[in-house]
Each structure stands twice: as C-alpha cells, then as structure tokens.
Design an enzyme around this catalytic site. Sequence first.
Site, mmCIF file in Angstrom:
data_model
loop_
_atom_site.group_PDB
_atom_site.id
_atom_site.type_symbol
_atom_site.label_atom_id
_atom_site.label_comp_id
_atom_site.label_asym_id
_atom_site.label_seq_id
_atom_site.Cartn_x
_atom_site.Cartn_y
_atom_site.Cartn_z
ATOM 1 N N VAL A 15 0.862 -1.182 0.000
ATOM 2 C CA VAL A 15 0.000 0.000 0.000
ATOM 3 C C VAL A 15 0.896 1.228 0.000
ATOM 4 O O VAL A 15 1.890 1.291 0.736
ATOM 5 C CB VAL A 15 -0.924 0.028 1.237
ATOM 6 C CG1 VAL A 15 -1.837 1.249 1.203
ATOM 7 C CG2 VAL A 15 -1.746 -1.257 1.333
ATOM 8 N N CYS A 16 0.564 2.188 -0.836
ATOM 9 C CA CYS A 16 1.273 3.463 -0.878
ATOM 10 C C CYS A 16 2.759 3.207 -1.146
ATOM 11 O O CYS A 16 3.109 2.389 -1.997
ATOM 12 C CB CYS A 16 1.022 4.229 0.426
ATOM 13 S SG CYS A 16 1.450 5.974 0.398
ATOM 14 N N THR A 17 3.648 3.855 -0.407
ATOM 15 C CA THR A 17 5.079 3.701 -0.665
ATOM 16 C C THR A 17 5.638 2.380 -0.139
ATOM 17 O O THR A 17 6.847 2.148 -0.225
ATOM 18 C CB THR A 17 5.873 4.873 -0.074
ATOM 19 O OG1 THR A 17 5.490 5.057 1.297
ATOM 20 C CG2 THR A 17 5.604 6.147 -0.857
ATOM 21 N N ALA A 45 -2.197 2.248 -4.666
ATOM 22 C CA ALA A 45 -1.700 3.629 -4.687
ATOM 23 C C ALA A 45 -1.706 4.196 -3.260
ATOM 24 O O ALA A 45 -1.490 3.469 -2.297
ATOM 25 C CB ALA A 45 -2.530 4.453 -5.648
#
Length: 205
Positions: free
Chosen positions: A99-101, A149
């Site tokens: 998730v995300c970075t 993202a």
Amino acid sequence: MRIVFPIFEGLTALDAVGPYEVLRMLPAADVVFAAAEPGPVTDGAGLLTLTATAAFADVTEADVLVVPGGPGARANLGNEALLDWIRRIDATTAWTTSVCTGSLLLGAAGLLEGLRATSHWSATDLLESYGATYTEQRVVEQRRIITAAGVSSGIDMALRLAELIAGPVAAQALQLAIEYDPQPPFDAGSYAKAPQAAKDYLASR
C-alpha cells in the site's frame, strides 16, 4: 491463512489498518503484525502506536504479505535486513501486496523488476528506479503481486484480494461489514484530478 503486516517506525497507519479491517474477517484469517522486535511502533506523525506481536525473525512464512508505506518506508529502503526478510517471506506467499510507498520496499527488495506497479503519486520516479513501470491505477495486479496507490487505496486492494481468496460474495459482504461506500466531498483524490491550489498547499507544508 496467515496474513502478515510488517510494521516499522514512521509507517502510515491507515496503510496497514485499512487492509487489516477487511482481511481480518476472511475465513480462518491469522493476522500477524511483525516488527524488528515485538512491541509498540509509532506512526509517521508520531501520534499513533500499533503493536507488533511478533519479531521478523520469528515469522518465516505467510500466505499473504501486506507491506505498508509512509515516511518510514523510504527510511528503510537501505535496510537490508528488512529487505531480505521481505524477499524470504515473498518466496512463501500466495499473494504479496503493498500500500502506498510500501511498493518502494518491494522494489528495493527486487520484487517489481519488469512489472507494472503503483504507489503514492509522490514516489513515481523512485518506484521506476527499481525497474517497475509506474501505472496510474488505484490497484495494480501483476501475477501474484498487488500494489495499491496512496493510503486509502489499501482498502480497495484488500477487497480485491478478498475476492481472489474467498470469492465476490465474501468480498461484497466484507465491504458491507465496514460500510465502505465512498462519497468524498471533493473530487481531488488523485494528482491528476486535484486542483493546482491543493497541490500548492501540499508543496508549501
């Protein structure tokens, strides 16, 4: 079914907690929050604490790996002990996700070479430096690797993963259980759609 969340100082809490709220309800789910050592782990804002129930050294396999992001993800890109653990767990999983970075950690571990992937919009160049092709989608599936993202997209990813594991009816039931029915007051949830004033506001902080 063992679902493992690696957590570290400086993570974004919702990256882990959002998917957790979905995946913990899967049949026979055994959720483990793991860190370098068991105990409290503080989020990137320094205000919220999650508790690791296991040390990385004690977790040797998983059916599902969910890697969160946040400032701490970037800080750990050179942490070879963590990256090696991610590689070893990935070798045992049915699904490896981020998730995300968190996708930067997958990339730094060498798991995204030649694959399409996504991350927070601020990390696209760094993601591609690991051999991935950034794709502007909320959830990207490549073989058994799924990347989501920024932050809130982890819930979308978890629902898709629930569908893959338990079928569409189960996934819809989990969506209903958490009453996930997004109706945001603004259409500014992606970099492409956000007004310039909002981008400038973030840049000034």
